[in-house]
Design a protein around this motif. Structure first.
Motif, PDB file in Angstrom:
ATOM      1  N   LEU A   1      -0.817  15.863  30.305  1.00 20.25           N
ATOM      2  CA  LEU A   1      -0.778  15.133  29.040  1.00 20.25           C
ATOM      3  C   LEU A   1       0.232  13.997  29.136  1.00 20.25           C
ATOM      4  N   ALA A   2       1.420  14.292  29.612  1.00 21.51           N
ATOM      5  CA  ALA A   2       2.461  13.268  29.749  1.00 21.51           C
ATOM      6  C   ALA A   2       2.059  12.221  30.779  1.00 21.51           C
ATOM      7  N   GLN A   3       1.475  12.669  31.873  1.00 19.11           N
ATOM      8  CA  GLN A   3       1.118  11.766  32.959  1.00 19.11           C
ATOM      9  C   GLN A   3       0.075  10.734  32.520  1.00 19.11           C
ATOM     10  N   HIS A   4      -0.762  11.094  31.565  1.00 19.26           N
ATOM     11  CA  HIS A   4      -1.822  10.188  31.121  1.00 19.26           C
ATOM     12  C   HIS A   4      -1.406   9.264  29.979  1.00 19.26           C
ATOM     13  N   CYS A   5      -0.210   9.418  29.456  1.00 17.40           N
ATOM     14  CA  CYS A   5       0.245   8.561  28.349  1.00 17.40           C
ATOM     15  C   CYS A   5       0.793   7.240  28.883  1.00 17.40           C
ATOM     16  N   LYS A   6       0.537   6.193  28.148  1.00 21.66           N
ATOM     17  CA  LYS A   6       1.013   4.858  28.544  1.00 21.66           C
ATOM     18  C   LYS A   6       2.407   4.548  27.991  1.00 21.66           C
ATOM     19  N   THR A   7       2.784   5.207  26.890  1.00 21.30           N
ATOM     20  CA  THR A   7       4.096   4.977  26.278  1.00 21.30           C
ATOM     21  C   THR A   7       4.718   6.310  25.887  1.00 21.30           C
ATOM     22  N   TYR A   8       6.037   6.301  25.724  1.00 21.69           N
ATOM     23  CA  TYR A   8       6.709   7.524  25.288  1.00 21.69           C
ATOM     24  C   TYR A   8       6.288   7.888  23.866  1.00 21.69           C
ATOM     25  N   TYR A   9       6.080   6.891  23.033  1.00 25.70           N
ATOM     26  CA  TYR A   9       5.624   7.126  21.657  1.00 25.70           C
ATOM     27  C   TYR A   9       4.284   7.873  21.666  1.00 25.70           C
ATOM     28  N   GLU A  10       3.363   7.443  22.529  1.00 30.36           N
ATOM     29  CA  GLU A  10       2.070   8.123  22.643  1.00 30.36           C
ATOM     30  C   GLU A  10       2.272   9.574  23.075  1.00 30.36           C
ATOM     31  N   PHE A  11       3.162   9.789  24.038  1.00 35.79           N
ATOM     32  CA  PHE A  11       3.474  11.143  24.508  1.00 35.79           C
ATOM     33  C   PHE A  11       3.995  12.011  23.371  1.00 35.79           C
ATOM     34  N   VAL A  12       4.951  11.511  22.618  1.00 34.18           N
ATOM     35  CA  VAL A  12       5.531  12.271  21.500  1.00 34.18           C
ATOM     36  C   VAL A  12       4.448  12.647  20.503  1.00 34.18           C
ATOM     37  N   LYS A  13       3.620  11.701  20.125  1.00 30.71           N
ATOM     38  CA  LYS A  13       2.578  11.947  19.129  1.00 30.71           C
ATOM     39  C   LYS A  13       1.552  12.964  19.630  1.00 30.71           C
ATOM     40  N   LYS A  14       1.157  12.858  20.881  1.00 30.00           N
ATOM     41  CA  LYS A  14       0.196  13.825  21.437  1.00 30.00           C
ATOM     42  C   LYS A  14       0.813  15.219  21.550  1.00 30.00           C
ATOM     43  N   MET A  15       2.079  15.294  21.943  1.00 30.53           N
ATOM     44  CA  MET A  15       2.745  16.594  22.053  1.00 30.53           C
ATOM     45  C   MET A  15       2.842  17.286  20.702  1.00 30.53           C
ATOM     46  N   GLU A  16       3.066  16.511  19.646  1.00 30.65           N
ATOM     47  CA  GLU A  16       3.157  17.088  18.300  1.00 30.65           C
ATOM     48  C   GLU A  16       1.873  17.810  17.893  1.00 30.65           C
ATOM     49  N   LYS A  17       0.754  17.418  18.482  1.00 32.01           N
ATOM     50  CA  LYS A  17      -0.548  17.982  18.120  1.00 32.01           C
ATOM     51  C   LYS A  17      -1.087  18.964  19.163  1.00 32.01           C
ATOM     52  N   THR A  18      -0.290  19.255  20.176  1.00 38.91           N
ATOM     53  CA  THR A  18      -0.754  20.086  21.283  1.00 38.91           C
ATOM     54  C   THR A  18       0.046  21.374  21.357  1.00 38.91           C
ATOM     55  N   CYS A  19      -0.653  22.499  21.388  1.00 38.13           N
ATOM     56  CA  CYS A  19       0.026  23.788  21.568  1.00 38.13           C
ATOM     57  C   CYS A  19       0.454  23.923  23.032  1.00 38.13           C
ATOM     58  N   GLU A  20       1.536  24.630  23.253  1.00 37.09           N
ATOM     59  CA  GLU A  20       2.050  24.806  24.616  1.00 37.09           C
ATOM     60  C   GLU A  20       0.990  25.401  25.526  1.00 37.09           C
ATOM     61  N   THR A  21       0.180  26.304  25.026  1.00 37.79           N
ATOM     62  CA  THR A  21      -0.839  26.950  25.855  1.00 37.79           C
ATOM     63  C   THR A  21      -1.922  25.975  26.326  1.00 37.79           C
ATOM     64  N   GLN A  22      -2.009  24.807  25.694  1.00 36.37           N
ATOM     65  CA  GLN A  22      -2.991  23.798  26.086  1.00 36.37           C
ATOM     66  C   GLN A  22      -2.467  22.868  27.181  1.00 36.37           C
ATOM     67  N   LEU A  23      -1.170  22.917  27.436  1.00 37.72           N
ATOM     68  CA  LEU A  23      -0.590  22.031  28.445  1.00 37.72           C
ATOM     69  C   LEU A  23      -0.977  22.490  29.847  1.00 37.72           C
ATOM     70  N   ARG A  24      -1.280  21.540  30.698  1.00 41.28           N
ATOM     71  CA  ARG A  24      -1.548  21.810  32.112  1.00 41.28           C
ATOM     72  C   ARG A  24      -0.376  21.214  32.883  1.00 41.28           C
ATOM     73  N   TYR A  25       0.559  22.091  33.265  1.00 39.43           N
ATOM     74  CA  TYR A  25       1.752  21.639  33.973  1.00 39.43           C
ATOM     75  C   TYR A  25       1.372  21.225  35.390  1.00 39.43           C
ATOM     76  N   ILE A  26       1.825  20.029  35.786  1.00 42.11           N
ATOM     77  CA  ILE A  26       1.567  19.569  37.153  1.00 42.11           C
ATOM     78  C   ILE A  26       2.854  19.543  37.979  1.00 42.11           C
ATOM     79  N   GLY A  27       3.984  19.735  37.313  1.00 38.37           N
ATOM     80  CA  GLY A  27       5.248  19.760  38.030  1.00 38.37           C
ATOM     81  C   GLY A  27       6.353  20.371  37.197  1.00 38.37           C
ATOM     82  N   LEU A  28       7.275  21.012  37.887  1.00 40.92           N
ATOM     83  CA  LEU A  28       8.474  21.583  37.266  1.00 40.92           C
ATOM     84  C   LEU A  28       9.664  21.233  38.145  1.00 40.92           C
ATOM     85  N   ALA A  29      10.802  21.050  37.518  1.00 41.31           N
ATOM     86  CA  ALA A  29      12.071  20.991  38.239  1.00 41.31           C
ATOM     87  C   ALA A  29      12.929  22.099  37.654  1.00 41.31           C
ATOM     88  N   LEU A  30      13.514  22.887  38.514  1.00 42.33           N
ATOM     89  CA  LEU A  30      14.363  24.004  38.104  1.00 42.33           C
ATOM     90  C   LEU A  30      15.739  23.826  38.707  1.00 42.33           C
TER      91      LEU A  30
END
Length: 140
Positions: A93-122
């Motif tokens: 979801l984040a990778q496909h956004c063109k702006t941070y504003y778009e990312f924030v707005k899409k995240m507000e409407k997306t449940c965590e279970t719908q996210l497809r994680y492509i990377g983690l840093a621990l």
């Protein structure tokens, strides 16, 4: 942060195209640097007197994994035993956004279970990070 007892790794979906892998690592690294500025060393000068900005003081292995395994690790990081691990996640979801504003707005409407994680840093206690990632191979 006690560097000897800490470990940072990146885990990236091994099936991504090379450019997306590089972008994912860059995004994760920038966020880690923001959250852990104390692990970035001082600026250095080479033998010619040219300055070079400081880099992180310890290695950050980049490991390969599947999307399924990344999701499972992310799920484990929500448990009480692993809540102290600094976690940066990056999703398609984040990778496909063109702006941070778009990312924030899409995240507000997306449940965590719908996210497809492509990377983690621990980053955290070495034993805990190893428990989650010790069997993973380096991304090559």
């Amino acid at each position: 942060m006690n560097i000897q007892n800490q470990k940072c790794v990146m885990i990236i979906d091994e099936n991504l195209p090379l450019g997306i892998i590089a972008n994912t690592a860059a995004i994760l690294g920038i966020t880690l640097g923001k959250k852990l500025p104390e692990v970035v060393g001082q600026d250095v000068w080479d033998g010619s007197g040219q300055a070079h900005l400081g880099i992180i003081e310890f290695p950050v292995p980049v490991l390969q994994s599947s999307v399924k395994e990344i999701r499972e690790i992310r799920k484990t990081l929500y448990t009480e035993d692993f809540q102290d691990i600094l976690t940066v996640d990056f999703s398609d979801l984040a990778q496909h956004c063109k702006t941070y504003y778009e990312f924030v707005k899409k995240m507000e409407k997306t449940c965590e279970t719908q996210l497809r994680y492509i990377g983690l840093a621990l980053c955290g206690e070495k034993k805990k990070v190893n428990a989650l990632t010790g069997r993973m191979s380096l991304l090559r």
